[in-house]
Each structure stands twice: as structure tokens, then as C-alpha cells.
Scaffold this motif. Structure first.
Motif, PDB file in Angstrom:
ATOM      1  N   GLU A 111       0.831  -1.193   0.000  1.00  0.00           N
ATOM      2  CA  GLU A 111       0.000   0.000   0.000  1.00  0.00           C
ATOM      3  C   GLU A 111       0.872   1.252   0.000  1.00  0.00           C
ATOM      4  OE1 GLU A 111      -2.433  -0.332   3.423  1.00  0.00           O
ATOM      5  OE2 GLU A 111      -3.545  -2.099   2.695  1.00  0.00           O
ATOM      6  N   GLU A 112       0.259   2.346  -0.360  1.00  0.00           N
ATOM      7  CA  GLU A 112       0.995   3.605  -0.397  1.00  0.00           C
ATOM      8  C   GLU A 112       1.387   4.010   1.022  1.00  0.00           C
ATOM      9  OE1 GLU A 112       0.496   8.224  -1.974  1.00  0.00           O
ATOM     10  OE2 GLU A 112      -1.096   6.741  -2.294  1.00  0.00           O
ATOM     11  N   ARG A 113       2.638   4.448   1.165  1.00  0.00           N
ATOM     12  CA  ARG A 113       3.148   4.852   2.472  1.00  0.00           C
ATOM     13  C   ARG A 113       3.908   6.158   2.338  1.00  0.00           C
ATOM     14  NH1 ARG A 113       6.965   0.932   5.089  1.00  0.00           N
ATOM     15  NH2 ARG A 113       7.075   2.689   6.516  1.00  0.00           N
ATOM     16  N   ASN A 114       3.850   6.948   3.405  1.00  0.00           N
ATOM     17  CA  ASN A 114       4.568   8.210   3.446  1.00  0.00           C
ATOM     18  C   ASN A 114       5.694   8.138   4.465  1.00  0.00           C
ATOM     19  OD1 ASN A 114       2.794   9.474   1.567  1.00  0.00           O
ATOM     20  ND2 ASN A 114       1.322   9.842   3.213  1.00  0.00           N
ATOM     21  N   VAL A 115       6.662   9.003   4.299  1.00  0.00           N
ATOM     22  CA  VAL A 115       7.756   9.091   5.252  1.00  0.00           C
ATOM     23  C   VAL A 115       7.219   9.628   6.581  1.00  0.00           C
ATOM     24  CG1 VAL A 115       9.997  10.138   5.727  1.00  0.00           C
ATOM     25  CG2 VAL A 115       9.409   9.462   3.404  1.00  0.00           C
ATOM     26  N   THR A 116       7.687   9.070   7.686  1.00  0.00           N
ATOM     27  CA  THR A 116       7.186   9.443   9.005  1.00  0.00           C
ATOM     28  C   THR A 116       8.023  10.573   9.600  1.00  0.00           C
ATOM     29  OG1 THR A 116       8.568   7.766  10.083  1.00  0.00           O
ATOM     30  CG2 THR A 116       6.353   7.105   9.393  1.00  0.00           C
ATOM     31  N   TRP A 117       7.457  11.236  10.599  1.00  0.00           N
ATOM     32  CA  TRP A 117       8.172  12.323  11.269  1.00  0.00           C
ATOM     33  C   TRP A 117       9.445  11.844  11.966  1.00  0.00           C
ATOM     34  CZ3 TRP A 117       6.879  16.582   9.261  1.00  0.00           C
ATOM     35  CH2 TRP A 117       5.557  16.903   8.959  1.00  0.00           C
ATOM     36  N   PRO A 118       9.472  10.692  12.641  1.00  0.00           N
ATOM     37  CA  PRO A 118      10.745  10.238  13.233  1.00  0.00           C
ATOM     38  C   PRO A 118      11.856  10.067  12.203  1.00  0.00           C
ATOM     39  CG  PRO A 118       8.916   9.023  14.200  1.00  0.00           C
ATOM     40  CD  PRO A 118       8.341   9.825  13.069  1.00  0.00           C
ATOM     41  N   GLU A 119      11.513   9.610  11.005  1.00  0.00           N
ATOM     42  CA  GLU A 119      12.530   9.471   9.961  1.00  0.00           C
ATOM     43  C   GLU A 119      13.085  10.822   9.549  1.00  0.00           C
ATOM     44  OE1 GLU A 119      11.510   5.861   7.109  1.00  0.00           O
ATOM     45  OE2 GLU A 119       9.694   6.963   7.612  1.00  0.00           O
ATOM     46  N   LEU A 120      12.207  11.802   9.362  1.00  0.00           N
ATOM     47  CA  LEU A 120      12.657  13.132   8.964  1.00  0.00           C
ATOM     48  C   LEU A 120      13.474  13.791  10.075  1.00  0.00           C
ATOM     49  CD1 LEU A 120       9.448  14.450   7.160  1.00  0.00           C
ATOM     50  CD2 LEU A 120      11.545  13.566   6.125  1.00  0.00           C
ATOM     51  N   PHE A 121      13.085  13.554  11.328  1.00  0.00           N
ATOM     52  CA  PHE A 121      13.850  14.117  12.433  1.00  0.00           C
ATOM     53  C   PHE A 121      15.240  13.503  12.501  1.00  0.00           C
ATOM     54  CE2 PHE A 121      15.070  14.397  16.951  1.00  0.00           C
ATOM     55  CZ  PHE A 121      14.989  15.778  17.119  1.00  0.00           C
ATOM     56  N   PHE A 122      15.346  12.202  12.249  1.00  0.00           N
ATOM     57  CA  PHE A 122      16.660  11.556  12.215  1.00  0.00           C
ATOM     58  C   PHE A 122      17.523  12.138  11.100  1.00  0.00           C
ATOM     59  CE2 PHE A 122      19.298   8.039  10.489  1.00  0.00           C
ATOM     60  CZ  PHE A 122      20.170   7.920  11.553  1.00  0.00           C
ATOM     61  N   ASP A 123      16.910  12.515   9.983  1.00  0.00           N
ATOM     62  CA  ASP A 123      17.661  13.092   8.874  1.00  0.00           C
ATOM     63  C   ASP A 123      18.340  14.399   9.263  1.00  0.00           C
ATOM     64  OD1 ASP A 123      16.944  10.981   7.307  1.00  0.00           O
ATOM     65  OD2 ASP A 123      15.459  12.057   6.111  1.00  0.00           O
ATOM     66  N   LEU A 124      17.788  15.130  10.231  1.00  0.00           N
ATOM     67  CA  LEU A 124      18.418  16.369  10.668  1.00  0.00           C
ATOM     68  C   LEU A 124      19.819  16.110  11.222  1.00  0.00           C
ATOM     69  CD1 LEU A 124      15.426  18.160  12.450  1.00  0.00           C
ATOM     70  CD2 LEU A 124      16.270  18.522  10.127  1.00  0.00           C
ATOM     71  N   PHE A 125      19.981  15.029  11.958  1.00  0.00           N
ATOM     72  CA  PHE A 125      21.306  14.680  12.478  1.00  0.00           C
ATOM     73  C   PHE A 125      22.236  14.279  11.344  1.00  0.00           C
ATOM     74  CE2 PHE A 125      18.516  14.335  16.071  1.00  0.00           C
ATOM     75  CZ  PHE A 125      19.284  14.722  17.156  1.00  0.00           C
ATOM     76  N   PHE A 126      21.674  13.631  10.339  1.00  0.00           N
ATOM     77  CA  PHE A 126      22.491  13.235   9.200  1.00  0.00           C
ATOM     78  C   PHE A 126      22.938  14.462   8.412  1.00  0.00           C
ATOM     79  CE2 PHE A 126      23.447  11.176   5.138  1.00  0.00           C
ATOM     80  CZ  PHE A 126      24.162  10.084   5.576  1.00  0.00           C
ATOM     81  N   VAL A 127      22.075  15.484   8.321  1.00  0.00           N
ATOM     82  CA  VAL A 127      22.459  16.731   7.662  1.00  0.00           C
ATOM     83  C   VAL A 127      23.654  17.357   8.372  1.00  0.00           C
ATOM     84  CG1 VAL A 127      21.718  19.097   7.193  1.00  0.00           C
ATOM     85  CG2 VAL A 127      20.192  17.208   6.688  1.00  0.00           C
ATOM     86  N   ALA A 128      23.612  17.392   9.707  1.00  0.00           N
ATOM     87  CA  ALA A 128      24.728  17.942  10.474  1.00  0.00           C
ATOM     88  C   ALA A 128      26.001  17.128  10.252  1.00  0.00           C
ATOM     89  CB  ALA A 128      24.370  17.981  11.959  1.00  0.00           C
ATOM     90  N   ALA A 129      25.861  15.805  10.143  1.00  0.00           N
ATOM     91  CA  ALA A 129      27.037  14.957   9.899  1.00  0.00           C
ATOM     92  C   ALA A 129      27.631  15.245   8.526  1.00  0.00           C
ATOM     93  CB  ALA A 129      26.636  13.491  10.013  1.00  0.00           C
ATOM     94  N   ILE A 130      26.792  15.418   7.513  1.00  0.00           N
ATOM     95  CA  ILE A 130      27.279  15.744   6.171  1.00  0.00           C
ATOM     96  C   ILE A 130      28.028  17.068   6.197  1.00  0.00           C
ATOM     97  CG2 ILE A 130      26.573  16.324   3.821  1.00  0.00           C
ATOM     98  CD1 ILE A 130      24.205  14.438   4.201  1.00  0.00           C
ATOM     99  N   SER A 131      27.464  18.055   6.888  1.00  0.00           N
ATOM    100  CA  SER A 131      28.112  19.361   6.969  1.00  0.00           C
ATOM    101  C   SER A 131      29.475  19.264   7.651  1.00  0.00           C
ATOM    102  CB  SER A 131      27.203  20.333   7.725  1.00  0.00           C
ATOM    103  OG  SER A 131      27.800  21.597   7.849  1.00  0.00           O
ATOM    104  N   ASN A 132      29.577  18.488   8.737  1.00  0.00           N
ATOM    105  CA  ASN A 132      30.851  18.348   9.437  1.00  0.00           C
ATOM    106  C   ASN A 132      31.889  17.640   8.584  1.00  0.00           C
ATOM    107  OD1 ASN A 132      29.807  19.650  11.618  1.00  0.00           O
ATOM    108  ND2 ASN A 132      30.008  17.957  13.049  1.00  0.00           N
ATOM    109  N   LEU A 133      31.463  16.649   7.802  1.00  0.00           N
ATOM    110  CA  LEU A 133      32.396  15.979   6.897  1.00  0.00           C
ATOM    111  C   LEU A 133      32.904  16.944   5.837  1.00  0.00           C
ATOM    112  CD1 LEU A 133      30.689  12.491   6.396  1.00  0.00           C
ATOM    113  CD2 LEU A 133      32.773  12.993   7.676  1.00  0.00           C
TER     114      LEU A 133
END
Length: 351
Positions: A34-56
Motif C-alpha cells: 500500500e501507499e506509504r509516506n515518510v514518518t516524522w521520526p525518519e525526517l527528524f533523524f535526517d536532521l542529524f544526518f544533515v549535520a554529519a554531512i556538513s561536518n564531513l
């Protein structure tokens, strides 16, 4: 009954999320997805990944040479496959309740320690390795709970649990028993290799026990991952120090066009969900997945290279590979040259 004889509407009730809920399969091989959307916990986790990309990216700015680029590739591999593990958990299993939110917080705190340690890994290596071990401990706990509560996923979860235990032990050794910087990096290389093998073994060795991915959801998550790296490229040329000169503004505009072309390389050939590589065969699905790592690395280094060129931040150093504006431009061009075959493989997987 109300005064006019009509039945009163029921008072809406607030639905509280459970404190503890057993995980469930999102779908199995015989189920229609069935059709599924990205959840808020996943998007919130991506914020930490954005910071990691910036630090690299900032780590590469400090010393834009080949050895440092290799170090960034290793750290990025650890982050990329950790992110992918979390994404596959979310696309395969329904994780509800405050308990899994708390486990997610533990994972995010581990990533936070990792990305802070990346800023000065020569002195903060214990924070880097300890943060990574904490993040992997969080995923190991989730796999352990799944192995106990979902018999269908027990074998595949135990395989992931074994890999997590090995990587936690290696990270603990890197944090506590580091004798030299070379020893530390040998351990980091081993962790990166184990991370790269982790998604491969369950899909090929334990095929009969594998749990299917939700094709649209996983494809969307990978697309969002690439967008995060493109965002770092945009920040790279948008935040570069500029003087009030027309050539510099023109260079920023050309950099924007370059990033836009890279965006077309990925999103213009986005596959049809009904004939996706994940639906065609396991080999094509794995190739589709693994292509995203070099793509992400290329976008990360491209964004950092653009910031270095436009800001004219490089100075001649005593390193054998002397960085200046010309060599940085050449490095970025080589990144694009190596990116082209990866895009071709991605195109073949997407047919």
C-alpha cells in the motif's frame, strides 16, 4: 437527546500512542504494498544526518588532499550504511510506541557523538567511536526485540544482530585500546567494510528468510538522502565568502547551474515504481542501493570543492599534494568524471 430531538454527536476522543507496542511486519512477499509516506521520526533523524554531512564537508575543507578525502569516505560509509539500516528497519517493520521513540533518541545521540568527534578525530576519537557504538547498540536492541516478537523475521534479525555486535566491539576497541592513529584507522576500515557487507549478506545468503522492502518508501528515502547531499552543495556555493565583483557572482551562478545539472542526473531518470529495480531482481535492487553511496560521496565533495573555489580559501601548504584554486577545480572535475559511470549503472538498474 438534544432539545430538538436529534441525537448528539459523540465527543471526539484523543487517541494516545501506546507506551510499549510489539513491532509488526509492514508487508510480506505475498502482500500488496500500500501507499506509504515518510514518518516524522525518519525526517527528524535526517536532521542529524544533515549535520554529519556538513561536518564531513568542513573536515575536507581543512585539508583538501587525497588522504583526507579517503578518511572522509570511510566516515561517510559508516554514516551512510547506518542511515540505510535505520531506513530499512522503518520500511520493513511497524515500530510504534514510546519505547521505540526512546530507542530512536539513543540512536540520534550516538550519531550526535559521532558527528562531533568527526570535527577533531585525532583528539576526540573516543567520542567518535563511542557515539558510533551507541548508535549501533540502539539498532541492535531493535533487532533483538524483532527477533523475539516476530518469528517470521527471527533469522534475518539475528544476522543483523551479529553484525551489530561485531561493529560495536570494533568501535569499543577503537575508543579504548587505540595504540596509534594507524591502528585506529585499520579498525575504522574494518567497520566500514562490515557496514558495506551488512545489507548484502541477508539478501543473498539468507534469501528464504529475507523480509521485503516497501519499494516506493525505500526509493523515496534514498531520493531524500541524495537531496540532503545536494543541499550541502547548494550551501557550499551560497555560503562562500564573496567580494562585490561581477566575475564572482557569475561563478556562483555557474555553480548553481552545475548543481542543477547534477540534480537532473538523478531525478530526471527516476524509475517507474511499477518497474523498479527492486521489483526486477535482487541483484538489480542491490546495485540500485549501493550506487547511492558513491553518488552521495561525489555530491558531498563537489559541494565542498565549490565552496573552496568560490571562497578562495586554499593556501599553499607543506603537503606533497599542494592545494590551490586550480588543483581544487581539477579535483572537482575528476569527481564529476568518476560520477558519470555511477550514473550509468544507476540508469541501467532503473530500466
Amino acid at each position: 437527546m438534544s432539545g430538538n430531538g436529534s441525537t448528539p454527536s459523540p465527543t471526539p476522543r484523543i487517541q494516545y500512542r501506546p507506551l510499549v507496542a510489539a513491532p509488526e511486519l509492514q508487508q510480506d512477499w505475498h502482500d500488496e504494498q500500500e501507499e506509504r509516506n515518510v514518518t516524522w521520526p525518519e525526517l527528524f533523524f535526517d536532521l542529524f544526518f544533515v549535520a554529519a554531512i556538513s561536518n564531513l564537508g568542513h573536515l575536507f575543507e581543512k585539508r583538501p588532499d587525497a588522504p583526507n578525502a579517503g578518511r572522509i569516505v570511510l566516515y561517510h560509509a559508516m554514516l551512510f550504511f547506518l542511515w540505510a539500516d535505520y531506513a530499512t528497519l522503518r520500511t520493513r517493520y511497524r515500530l510504534q510506541g514510546l519505547l521505540f521513540r526512546c530507542i530512536g533518541l539513543t540512536l540520534q545521540l550516538g550519531v550526535l557523538g559521532f558527528l562531533i568527534g568527526v570535527r577533531n578525530d585525532a583528539e576526540w576519537y573516543h567520542l567518535l567511536a563511542g557515539g558510533y557504538a551507541l548508535a549501533r547498540f540502539a539498532t541492535a536492541v531493535v533487532f533483538g526485540i524483532i527477533a523475539v516478537t516476530i518469528p517470521r523475521a527471527r533469522v534475518i534479525s539475528l544476522v543483523h544482530l551479529v553484525f551489530d555486535a561485531l561493529m560495536i566491539a570494533a568501535a569499543a576497541c577503537a575508543a579504548v585500546f587505540r595504540e596509534s592513529y594507524q591502528t585506529y584507522f585499520v579498525i575504522v576500515i574494518g567497520i566500514a567494510v562490515a557496514e558495506a557487507i551488512d545489507p548484502l549478506v541477508p539478501s543473498l545468503v539468507f534469501r528464504q528468510y529475507d523480509i521485503p522492502l516497501h519499494v516506493e518508501h525505500m526509493s523515496e528515502r534514498l531520493g531524500q538522502l541524495i537531496m540532503l547531499h545536494l543541499g550541502e552543495a547548494v550551501i557550499g556555493f551560497a555560503s562562500s565568502p564573496l567580494e562585490n565583483t561581477v566575475p564572482q557572482f557569475a561563478a556562483v551562478a555557474l555553480a548553481a547551474v552545475l548543481v542543477w545539472c547534477l540534480h537532473l542526473c538523478y531525478y530526471h531518470i527516476e524509475p517507474d515504481q511499477h518497474d523498479h529495480a527492486y521489483r526486477q531482481s535482487r541483484v538489480r535492487g542491490l546495485l540500485f542501493f549501493y550506487c547511492h553511496w558513491p553518488l552521495a560521496i561525489s555530491f558531498l565533495l563537489t559541494g565542498t570543492g565549490l565552496r573552496l573555489m568560490l571562497g578562495r580559501l586554499l593556501q599553499v601548504t607543506l603537503h606533497p599534494w599542494v592545494p590551490d584554486e586550480t588543483t581544487t577545480c581539477s579535483f572537482t572535475i575528476r569527481v564529476h568524471a568518476h560520477l558519470h559511470p555511477v550514473v550509468q549503472v544507476y540508469s541501467w538498474c532503473s530500466r
